[in-house]
Design a protein around this motif. Structure first.
Motif: not given
Length: 343
Positions: A121-128, A149-158, A214-219
């Protein structure tokens, strides 16, 4: 209503608060334990790479998918080489489940999924995906299009905001349970608990909205791009049910906490019994050593009925006679007062 009624009034929002906390804990425990089948089914997003390992994607199919995704920066041959590289890499799992604190990976055997391992477990985790799949970010940017890259940048911040929102929701809900104890004793305690409950509800709602959107947009966005490699993107069901149940329980608890601030005071209705008579009026108690007219409350012996005392402290009634001579000329006498009334 008394203390018993106050406890009954607090019981409902207290139980709802505990239920909301349990749901938030389940969301946090998702994808943290590879040996728990219950927790393994709690994930926000799944990347299914099982078709990638079978090599079912042909060159013609890849070309069709590239045209559908409007990707022109890479050719079908380059995609085929990347797929072959994934097939040769033994570390690539059949699927990856993404949770709040980390992710789990597993294999599919005879149509049955089994988790092999989960990350710490890691705080403020995001999948890379570049680090997980062993592919450079430049290569992924080239093969997945300019939007990746735009999607990943937004995903990381959100993702960081989503983690903070869930953490605040958990802390506020736990504090709500502790503060709710003082609500048993007074309405002021209910007022303080209501404020904490509002904070808990707002952050629980914000976290649930963030994760769902967020995950609906990612899908939708990543699904079409990763489909070129034979990767399917699916949303989890159980974790979204848990997070939205937490919202419902938190909202219901907030409403009941507000209700307890104006009802169920906890004071006994018998505490003021001596001050009020049966008609609801105020009865003035007679203090010791006070003056009162002798005939104010009861008529003198032998007075004809009905007897109605006059206003004030003077009472007129026929005076007793001695023989035929009246005791005074007016057949009246002033009311007598006893000097002291003893308790």
């Amino acid at each position: 209503m008394g203390k018993a009624g106050r406890v009954a009034c607090i019981f409902t929002p207290y139980v709802l608060t505990i239920a909301s906390l349990v749901c938030i804990i389940l969301v946090g425990l998702g994808c943290t334990n590879a040996s728990s089948s219950t927790l393994n089914n709690l994930y926000f997003l799944r990347l299914d790479l099982s078709d990638l390992s079978t090599g079912s994607a042909t060159t013609s199919k890849i070309e069709d998918l590239l045209s559908e995704a409007h990707i022109t920066s890479v050719s079908a041959d380059e995609i085929s080489q990347t797929i072959k590289k994934f097939q040769d890499d033994a570390n690539i799992a059949d699927f990856y489940d993404i949770g709040l604190w980390g992710y789990c990976k597993g294999d599919t055997t005879n149509g049955k999924d089994s988790i092999t391992s989960c990350t710490e477990p890691k705080a403020q985790f995001y999948f890379n995906p570049s680090s997980v799949l062993g592919v450079s970010e430049e290569q992924l940017d080239k093969e997945l299009g300019d939007d990746f890259p735009k999607i990943m940048k937004v995903y990381k911040a959100v993702s960081k905001w989503m983690f903070i929102a869930y953490l605040v929701a958990f802390i506020a809900t736990a504090a709500q349970i502790l503060v709710g104890i003082i609500a048993i004793f007074s309405r002021w305690g209910s007022c303080v608990t209501t404020i904490v409950s509002i904070v808990s509800f707002l952050f629980t709602l914000a976290a649930s909205l963030t994760s769902t959107i967020m995950f609906s947009i990612a899908k939708g966005s990543l699904g079409s791009a990763l489909k070129i490699y034979g990767v399917e993107v699916d949303l989890g069901k159980n974790i979204y049910a848990a997070t939205w149940l937490a919202v419902v329980f938190s909202l219901a608890a907030t409403i009941f906490w507000m209700f307890s601030t104006c009802c169920c005071s906890g004071r006994s209705p018998y505490g003021h019994k001596d001050r009020y008579n049966t008609r609801g009026g105020i009865t003035a108690e007679k203090a010791p050593y006070t003056y009162e007219p002798i005939g104010a409350a009861h008529p003198p012996f032998g007075t004809p009925q009905p007897y109605t005392p006059q206003h004030g402290y003077s009472t007129s009634y026929p005076s007793p006679t001695h023989g035929n001579a009246p005791m005074n000329s007016n057949n009246q006498h002033s009311s007598a007062y006893e000097p002291f009334r003893h308790a």
